[in-house]
Design a protein around this motif. Structure first.
Motif, short mmCIF file in Angstrom:
data_model
loop_
_atom_site.label_atom_id
_atom_site.label_comp_id
_atom_site.label_asym_id
_atom_site.label_seq_id
_atom_site.Cartn_x
_atom_site.Cartn_y
_atom_site.Cartn_z
N VAL B 98 0.84 -1.18 0.00
CA VAL B 98 0.00 0.00 0.00
C VAL B 98 0.89 1.25 0.00
O VAL B 98 2.02 1.22 0.46
CB VAL B 98 -0.94 -0.02 1.24
CG1 VAL B 98 -0.15 0.08 2.53
CG2 VAL B 98 -1.98 1.08 1.18
N THR B 99 0.36 2.32 -0.58
CA THR B 99 1.06 3.60 -0.52
C THR B 99 0.33 4.49 0.47
O THR B 99 -0.89 4.68 0.36
CB THR B 99 1.09 4.27 -1.90
OG1 THR B 99 1.84 3.46 -2.78
CG2 THR B 99 1.71 5.65 -1.82
N GLU B 100 1.08 4.99 1.42
CA GLU B 100 0.46 5.83 2.43
C GLU B 100 0.80 7.29 2.15
O GLU B 100 1.96 7.63 1.96
CB GLU B 100 0.98 5.42 3.81
CG GLU B 100 0.09 5.89 4.93
CD GLU B 100 0.69 5.56 6.27
OE1 GLU B 100 1.86 5.17 6.34
OE2 GLU B 100 -0.03 5.72 7.27
N ALA B 101 -0.21 8.13 2.12
CA ALA B 101 0.04 9.54 1.80
C ALA B 101 -0.94 10.43 2.54
O ALA B 101 -1.96 9.95 3.06
CB ALA B 101 -0.10 9.76 0.29
N GLY B 102 -0.62 11.72 2.60
CA GLY B 102 -1.55 12.68 3.18
C GLY B 102 -2.82 12.74 2.36
O GLY B 102 -2.83 12.29 1.20
N ARG B 110 3.30 11.02 -4.12
CA ARG B 110 3.86 10.55 -2.86
C ARG B 110 5.16 9.79 -3.09
O ARG B 110 6.14 9.96 -2.36
CB ARG B 110 2.84 9.66 -2.14
CG ARG B 110 3.34 8.92 -0.93
CD ARG B 110 3.62 9.83 0.26
NE ARG B 110 4.31 9.10 1.31
CZ ARG B 110 5.48 9.42 1.84
NH1 ARG B 110 6.12 10.49 1.41
NH2 ARG B 110 6.02 8.71 2.79
#
Lengths: 397, 170
Positions: B98-102, B110
């Motif tokens: 998964v890509t975690e971003a604001g 990101r």
């Protein structure tokens, strides 16, 4: 006594130790939530102070442990790696990393941990890290001089600030606890519904904080292990109660000339004085180094007579008592210090007749000894110096 | 179901114990950026050995008589971090690609920013001789001046520039 590298743990085994410690490190980082960039970045925006809590708690825990282990003589704090300071480069690097933290949302350790659980952004961060190091090396000639500028060596923060180790430890614990309280208040204002700190149990946290502060207070009053021991053995009531074994210059000269194997000469004078005149086969050991592990194998052999040589008997006695307190046996000091040895044995006008019928024998012995010992000293100058180099453990990134 | 994260103070205490054990057993602290440096030098040396050996920075670590940079304490430790992080993710059911971003940031942006951030750490950690782990945390544990300078400059700068980067996270 720790550390166990390199004496008990070889360089090869140390790599396995590194792997195991790394597993523990990675596990704890992930359990703490350091595998989440949003959580990490939260510390800068007030919605999640996890980083500050984990980071500061870890720092004061490890610091307290090092201080306590050192105090009780379980860890030789003189040989552990203390990161050297390059003042201006360190600040510049910190500024670059601070920007990197905001932009990237990780630091190197946490990015590896996050990549391990499948965070794609963390994998890009690690890749970027590789490129960053490469760019740094590629352009290195541009700032090679700057890179090694303002080198201050492995200085300690309490010395830099001019305070005692204990007082500094107390202050840093107080700062940490205060930061925990203040950031909890901020976090609850920023996010009044779901700030992580709402889940904390107030009583347990207050108890832990109180314990940390109490530990800090103990650090203020905890004497330095070495300083306390030196104070003890230089106290007049101690020296009065503990007579020392003294060896005459003649006896020492005889043993040197005789190439006696069961004697070790411990010269506690400064390296400069030692370089000027060193007795044959003597070891130059500064007083503060007597505590370390480097000499245990030499000192702990009971059949060896350890003769302490210094400028005068006062200096010799302190080292003698320290060795005794450290548990070593079969010790002696050189009567009258090295000055007497130099005068009686090494100088050509040494002999003053006393009217005794031994005069002729003494004179003959001393003249013979003088020639032999001076030759031994001269020979030794052409050989490598016989001092054990103080071990320093390699570390750092 | 995903398991909750550990209480941060308890996690910090355990992290402190791991660091203390490291210092007690090996006499040195934990680190991370050093392993990335070793990996970089090793890759560079595999692709372009001449360049790597003659480069004044990389050249210190490679060449005749030098061990392979990958056979370093920090590389093994970081390999452990990968394993330990994976085990933790497994037991707490957090393993997921998964890509975690604001909230306002798209995954591709990101990735870009994460790589830039990583590069900045890669550069900065050389000047500081360590990152948040090796310089700041481990340095603070042994009360080195360098450790406190690293901590203050990294986090101080973070707060100073946080406003500029706010759109990335909030």
């Amino acid at each position: 006594m720790g550390p166990f590298v390199p004496d008990l743990i070889s360089d090869q085994l140390n790599l396995i130790v590194a792997l195991l410690l790394g597993i523990a490190f990675g596990f704890v980082l992930e359990q703490a939530g350091f595998s989440s960039s949003r959580r990490l970045a939260g510390v800068f925006y007030g919605y999640d102070f996890t980083v500050l809590r984990v980071f500061f708690t870890a720092a004061i825990t490890a610091m307290s442990g090092v201080l306590l282990l050192g105090h009780f003589g379980l860890l030789d704090t003189d040989v552990i790696y203390v990161n050297p300071t390059w003042l201006v480069p360190a600040i510049v690097g910190g500024v670059i990393m601070g920007i990197g933290f905001i932009v990237g949302g990780y630091c190197p350790g946490t990015s590896v941990c996050a990549a391990a659980i499948g965070k794609v952004d963390a994998m890009f961060f690690v890749g970027g890290g590789l490129l960053g190091v490469f760019a740094f090396g590629d352009l290195f000639p541009l700032y090679e001089n700057f890179y090694t500028s303002t080198a201050l060596g492995p200085i300690r923060v309490f010395d830099s600030l001019g305070m005692s180790q204990g007082v500094f430890a107390f202050i840093i614990i107080m700062v940490a606890v205060a930061a925990f309280v203040v950031t909890t208040i901020i976090e609850r204002r920023v996010d009044s519904k779901s700030a992580p700190s709402f889940k904390f149990k107030p009583l347990k946290h207050a108890a832990a904080g109180t314990f940390a502060i109490a530990l800090g207070v103990i650090f203020i009053f905890m004497p330095n292990h070495k300083a306390a021991m030196i104070e003890k053995v230089t106290d007049p009531s101690y020296t009065a109660a503990h007579p020392v074994d003294k060896m005459d210059a003649d006896e020492l000269a005889f043993r040197i000339v005789d190439h006696e194997q069961n004697i070790r000469i411990i010269d506690i004078r400064s390296a400069k004085e030692f370089a000027e005149l060193a007795l044959p086969n003597s070891y130059n050991i500064q007083r503060s180094d007597l505590f370390g592990k480097d000499w245990v194998s030499t000192f702990s052999q009971r059949h060896l007579k350890k003769v302490v040589v210094g400028n005068d008997e006062v200096q010799e006695r302190t080292a003698y008592y320290l060795l005794k307190e450290l548990g070593y046996e079969n010790l002696a000091i050189l009567r009258g210090g090295i000055g007497t040895f130099r005068k009686n044995i090494l100088s050509s006008t040494a002999f003053v007749p006393t009217g005794s019928h031994w005069d002729a024998d003494v004179k003959e012995f001393r003249e013979g000894a003088r020639a032999t010992i001076l030759k031994m000293i001269a020979d030794a100058k052409n050989k490598p110096v016989k001092t054990i180099i103080k071990r320093k453990i390699q570390g750092g990134c | 179901m995903k398991t909750k994260y550990m209480n941060p103070y308890l996690a910090g205490f355990f992290l402190g114990l791991v660091l203390l054990a490291t210092i007690f057993i090996t006499g040195r602290g934990l680190g991370a950026s050093g392993a990335i440096k070793d990996a970089t030098i090793s890759i560079s040396n595999a692709i372009a050995p001449r360049f790597t050996e003659t480069n004044p920075f990389f050249g210190q670590y490679v060449g005749a008589g030098k061990e392979n940079p990958l056979k370093s304490w920090l590389v093994f430790e970081i390999a452990g971090v990968l394993i330990g992080g994976f085990i933790s993710g497994l037991v707490s059911d957090r393993l997921k690609l998964v890509t975690e971003a604001g909230p306002r940031v798209k995954p591709r942006a990101r990735w870009f920013f994460a790589a830039i951030g990583g590069a900045l750490f890669g550069i900065g950690a050389q000047f500081t001789r360590g990152c948040t782990s090796g310089a700041a945390l481990s340095g603070m544990a042994v009360l080195s001046t360098a450790g406190f300078i690293a901590m203050l400059s990294i986090f101080g700068t973070g707060y100073l520039v946080a406003y500029l980067g706010r759109k990335l996270w909030i």
